[in-house]
Design a protein around this motif. Structure first.
Motif, PDB file in Angstrom:
ATOM      1  N   MET A  52     -78.222   0.135  41.638  1.00 26.24           N
ATOM      2  CA  MET A  52     -77.592  -0.881  42.447  1.00 26.24           C
ATOM      3  C   MET A  52     -76.095  -0.847  42.193  1.00 26.24           C
ATOM      4  O   MET A  52     -75.649  -0.552  41.088  1.00 26.24           O
ATOM      5  N   ASN A  53     -75.317  -1.157  43.211  1.00 26.50           N
ATOM      6  CA  ASN A  53     -73.868  -1.179  43.100  1.00 26.50           C
ATOM      7  C   ASN A  53     -73.400  -2.593  42.790  1.00 26.50           C
ATOM      8  O   ASN A  53     -73.857  -3.547  43.418  1.00 26.50           O
ATOM      9  N   ILE A  54     -72.508  -2.696  41.816  1.00 26.27           N
ATOM     10  CA  ILE A  54     -71.933  -3.991  41.472  1.00 26.27           C
ATOM     11  C   ILE A  54     -70.416  -3.882  41.436  1.00 26.27           C
ATOM     12  O   ILE A  54     -69.864  -2.828  41.123  1.00 26.27           O
ATOM     13  N   LYS A  55     -69.766  -4.984  41.785  1.00 29.25           N
ATOM     14  CA  LYS A  55     -68.307  -5.103  41.727  1.00 29.25           C
ATOM     15  C   LYS A  55     -68.000  -6.393  40.997  1.00 29.25           C
ATOM     16  O   LYS A  55     -68.649  -7.418  41.233  1.00 29.25           O
ATOM     17  N   PHE A  56     -67.014  -6.346  40.130  1.00 36.21           N
ATOM     18  CA  PHE A  56     -66.582  -7.556  39.439  1.00 36.21           C
ATOM     19  C   PHE A  56     -65.172  -7.359  38.918  1.00 36.21           C
ATOM     20  O   PHE A  56     -64.649  -6.246  38.916  1.00 36.21           O
ATOM     21  N   GLU A  57     -64.564  -8.460  38.508  1.00 30.29           N
ATOM     22  CA  GLU A  57     -63.235  -8.399  37.917  1.00 30.29           C
ATOM     23  C   GLU A  57     -63.398  -8.306  36.409  1.00 30.29           C
ATOM     24  O   GLU A  57     -64.073  -9.129  35.800  1.00 30.29           O
ATOM     25  N   LEU A  58     -62.779  -7.309  35.812  1.00 32.58           N
ATOM     26  CA  LEU A  58     -62.832  -7.109  34.365  1.00 32.58           C
ATOM     27  C   LEU A  58     -61.410  -7.155  33.815  1.00 32.58           C
ATOM     28  O   LEU A  58     -60.596  -6.282  34.121  1.00 32.58           O
ATOM     29  N   ASN A  59     -61.136  -8.193  33.057  1.00 33.99           N
ATOM     30  CA  ASN A  59     -59.814  -8.353  32.442  1.00 33.99           C
ATOM     31  C   ASN A  59     -58.692  -8.208  33.465  1.00 33.99           C
ATOM     32  O   ASN A  59     -57.695  -7.532  33.232  1.00 33.99           O
ATOM     33  N   GLY A  60     -58.905  -8.830  34.635  1.00 33.56           N
ATOM     34  CA  GLY A  60     -57.875  -8.864  35.659  1.00 33.56           C
ATOM     35  C   GLY A  60     -57.880  -7.703  36.637  1.00 33.56           C
ATOM     36  O   GLY A  60     -57.048  -7.668  37.545  1.00 33.56           O
ATOM     37  N   LYS A  61     -58.790  -6.755  36.484  1.00 32.73           N
ATOM     38  CA  LYS A  61     -58.841  -5.598  37.379  1.00 32.73           C
ATOM     39  C   LYS A  61     -60.214  -5.510  38.038  1.00 32.73           C
ATOM     40  O   LYS A  61     -61.238  -5.715  37.377  1.00 32.73           O
ATOM     41  N   GLN A  62     -60.226  -5.194  39.316  1.00 31.35           N
ATOM     42  CA  GLN A  62     -61.484  -5.021  40.035  1.00 31.35           C
ATOM     43  C   GLN A  62     -62.122  -3.688  39.615  1.00 31.35           C
ATOM     44  O   GLN A  62     -61.444  -2.661  39.560  1.00 31.35           O
ATOM     45  N   VAL A  63     -63.414  -3.731  39.318  1.00 34.85           N
ATOM     46  CA  VAL A  63     -64.154  -2.521  38.952  1.00 34.85           C
ATOM     47  C   VAL A  63     -65.449  -2.480  39.756  1.00 34.85           C
ATOM     48  O   VAL A  63     -65.920  -3.505  40.257  1.00 34.85           O
ATOM     49  N   GLN A  64     -65.997  -1.279  39.861  1.00 40.45           N
ATOM     50  CA  GLN A  64     -67.238  -1.088  40.610  1.00 40.45           C
ATOM     51  C   GLN A  64     -68.070  -0.035  39.889  1.00 40.45           C
ATOM     52  O   GLN A  64     -67.544   0.982  39.432  1.00 40.45           O
ATOM     53  N   PHE A  65     -69.370  -0.279  39.803  1.00 35.97           N
ATOM     54  CA  PHE A  65     -70.284   0.637  39.124  1.00 35.97           C
ATOM     55  C   PHE A  65     -71.617   0.685  39.850  1.00 35.97           C
ATOM     56  O   PHE A  65     -72.018  -0.285  40.488  1.00 35.97           O
ATOM     57  N   SER A  66     -72.286   1.780  39.676  1.00 35.58           N
ATOM     58  CA  SER A  66     -73.682   1.889  40.085  1.00 35.58           C
ATOM     59  C   SER A  66     -74.484   1.791  38.792  1.00 35.58           C
ATOM     60  O   SER A  66     -74.272   2.579  37.866  1.00 35.58           O
ATOM     61  N   VAL A  67     -75.362   0.798  38.710  1.00 36.79           N
ATOM     62  CA  VAL A  67     -76.095   0.555  37.463  1.00 36.79           C
ATOM     63  C   VAL A  67     -77.592   0.507  37.703  1.00 36.79           C
ATOM     64  O   VAL A  67     -78.058   0.162  38.789  1.00 36.79           O
ATOM     65  N   ASP A  68     -78.314   0.836  36.669  1.00 44.46           N
ATOM     66  CA  ASP A  68     -79.759   0.677  36.654  1.00 44.46           C
ATOM     67  C   ASP A  68     -80.050  -0.817  36.517  1.00 44.46           C
ATOM     68  O   ASP A  68     -79.339  -1.526  35.797  1.00 44.46           O
ATOM     69  N   GLY A  69     -81.078  -1.295  37.163  1.00 48.22           N
ATOM     70  CA  GLY A  69     -81.410  -2.714  37.138  1.00 48.22           C
ATOM     71  C   GLY A  69     -81.716  -3.274  35.769  1.00 48.22           C
ATOM     72  O   GLY A  69     -81.640  -4.478  35.555  1.00 48.22           O
ATOM     73  N   SER A  70     -82.043  -2.408  34.810  1.00 44.74           N
ATOM     74  CA  SER A  70     -82.377  -2.890  33.466  1.00 44.74           C
ATOM     75  C   SER A  70     -81.214  -2.787  32.477  1.00 44.74           C
ATOM     76  O   SER A  70     -81.357  -3.167  31.320  1.00 44.74           O
ATOM     77  N   MET A  71     -80.067  -2.296  32.927  1.00 42.43           N
ATOM     78  CA  MET A  71     -78.917  -2.143  32.029  1.00 42.43           C
ATOM     79  C   MET A  71     -78.351  -3.508  31.652  1.00 42.43           C
ATOM     80  O   MET A  71     -78.159  -4.376  32.489  1.00 42.43           O
ATOM     81  N   ARG A  72     -78.068  -3.685  30.360  1.00 45.26           N
ATOM     82  CA  ARG A  72     -77.454  -4.929  29.885  1.00 45.26           C
ATOM     83  C   ARG A  72     -75.953  -4.909  30.139  1.00 45.26           C
ATOM     84  O   ARG A  72     -75.310  -3.858  30.157  1.00 45.26           O
ATOM     85  N   ALA A  73     -75.380  -6.102  30.302  1.00 48.59           N
ATOM     86  CA  ALA A  73     -73.938  -6.238  30.491  1.00 48.59           C
ATOM     87  C   ALA A  73     -73.183  -5.642  29.303  1.00 48.59           C
ATOM     88  O   ALA A  73     -72.180  -4.946  29.480  1.00 48.59           O
ATOM     89  N   LEU A  74     -73.656  -5.885  28.095  1.00 45.18           N
ATOM     90  CA  LEU A  74     -73.003  -5.345  26.898  1.00 45.18           C
ATOM     91  C   LEU A  74     -72.905  -3.824  26.962  1.00 45.18           C
ATOM     92  O   LEU A  74     -71.856  -3.246  26.668  1.00 45.18           O
ATOM     93  N   ASP A  75     -73.983  -3.177  27.365  1.00 49.48           N
ATOM     94  CA  ASP A  75     -73.982  -1.715  27.426  1.00 49.48           C
ATOM     95  C   ASP A  75     -73.029  -1.210  28.506  1.00 49.48           C
ATOM     96  O   ASP A  75     -72.325  -0.215  28.301  1.00 49.48           O
ATOM     97  N   LEU A  76     -72.987  -1.872  29.649  1.00 50.86           N
ATOM     98  CA  LEU A  76     -72.055  -1.484  30.707  1.00 50.86           C
ATOM     99  C   LEU A  76     -70.620  -1.597  30.208  1.00 50.86           C
ATOM    100  O   LEU A  76     -69.821  -0.674  30.383  1.00 50.86           O
ATOM    101  N   LEU A  77     -70.290  -2.723  29.579  1.00 53.11           N
ATOM    102  CA  LEU A  77     -68.930  -2.926  29.090  1.00 53.11           C
ATOM    103  C   LEU A  77     -68.533  -1.865  28.074  1.00 53.11           C
ATOM    104  O   LEU A  77     -67.447  -1.287  28.167  1.00 53.11           O
ATOM    105  N   ARG A  78     -69.397  -1.594  27.136  1.00 56.66           N
ATOM    106  CA  ARG A  78     -69.063  -0.638  26.066  1.00 56.66           C
ATOM    107  C   ARG A  78     -69.137   0.817  26.538  1.00 56.66           C
ATOM    108  O   ARG A  78     -68.233   1.600  26.280  1.00 56.66           O
ATOM    109  N   GLU A  79     -70.203   1.174  27.213  1.00 60.55           N
ATOM    110  CA  GLU A  79     -70.436   2.583  27.549  1.00 60.55           C
ATOM    111  C   GLU A  79     -69.717   3.042  28.818  1.00 60.55           C
ATOM    112  O   GLU A  79     -69.249   4.178  28.876  1.00 60.55           O
ATOM    113  N   ASN A  80     -69.618   2.184  29.807  1.00 60.52           N
ATOM    114  CA  ASN A  80     -69.037   2.600  31.078  1.00 60.52           C
ATOM    115  C   ASN A  80     -67.590   2.149  31.245  1.00 60.52           C
ATOM    116  O   ASN A  80     -66.836   2.785  31.964  1.00 60.52           O
ATOM    117  N   CYS A  81     -67.234   1.044  30.619  1.00 62.15           N
ATOM    118  CA  CYS A  81     -65.893   0.492  30.790  1.00 62.15           C
ATOM    119  C   CYS A  81     -64.967   0.810  29.614  1.00 62.15           C
ATOM    120  O   CYS A  81     -63.761   0.553  29.699  1.00 62.15           O
TER     121      CYS A  81
END
Length: 157
Positions: free
Chosen positions: A1-30
């Motif tokens: 699934m595609n998600i968009k959000f603001e991260l520390n003042g910047k717009q970001v977009q990712f394609s993520v697995d539905g079971s991925m945790r926010a913590l893992d996205l922040l650390r591993e992808n961001c």
């Protein structure tokens, strides 16, 4: 699934697995390393971030829950040149030892100071009660939060 959000003042977009945790996205992808995996069950507060200005535990959230939200981590709390008063006070008061809990502790305390201009020591203890520190004994942390509150009030004067 595609998600968009603001991260520390910047717009970001990712394609993520539905079971991925926010913590893992922040650390591993961001590349955000402030929030830490402490317990993975919401008990320690090491993964605390702000979601729309409210402290949340990123280990308990799915990455998909970030869609359309404003996410702030310790990396976005201050500028590179000027630390947040809490960051400065933690360093000056010796409230940092190993540093593992520090980002989550500061994010939690910063939300407190956004909502309560001059909290007393009991209010500070209650606010950070969901954050575990195995090194400091909390006295210096409470001192640092109290000091930062005073600095923030002086800055507004």
């Amino acid at each position: 699934m595609n998600i968009k959000f603001e991260l520390n003042g910047k717009q970001v977009q990712f394609s993520v697995d539905g079971s991925m945790r926010a913590l893992d996205l922040l650390r591993e992808n961001c590349g955000i390393t402030g929030p830490k995996e402490g317990c993975g069950s919401g008990e320690c507060g090491a993964c605390a971030v702000w979601i729309d200005g409210v402290t949340k535990l990123s280990c308990l959230m799915l990455a998909a829950q970030l869609h359309g939200r404003k996410v702030t981590t310790i990396e976005g709390l201050a500028t590179d040149d000027v630390p947040h008063p809490l960051q400065q006070s933690f360093a000056e008061k010796g409230a940092v030892q190993c540093g593992y809990c520090t980002p989550g502790m500061i994010m939690t305390a910063a939300e407190l100071l956004e909502n309560e201009k001059m909290p007393d020591r009991e209010m500070i203890r209650k606010a950070i009660s969901g954050n575990i520190c195995r090194c400091t004994g909390y006295h210096k942390i409470v001192d640092a939060v109290e000091d930062a509150a005073e600095i923030m009030q002086e800055m507004k004067s």
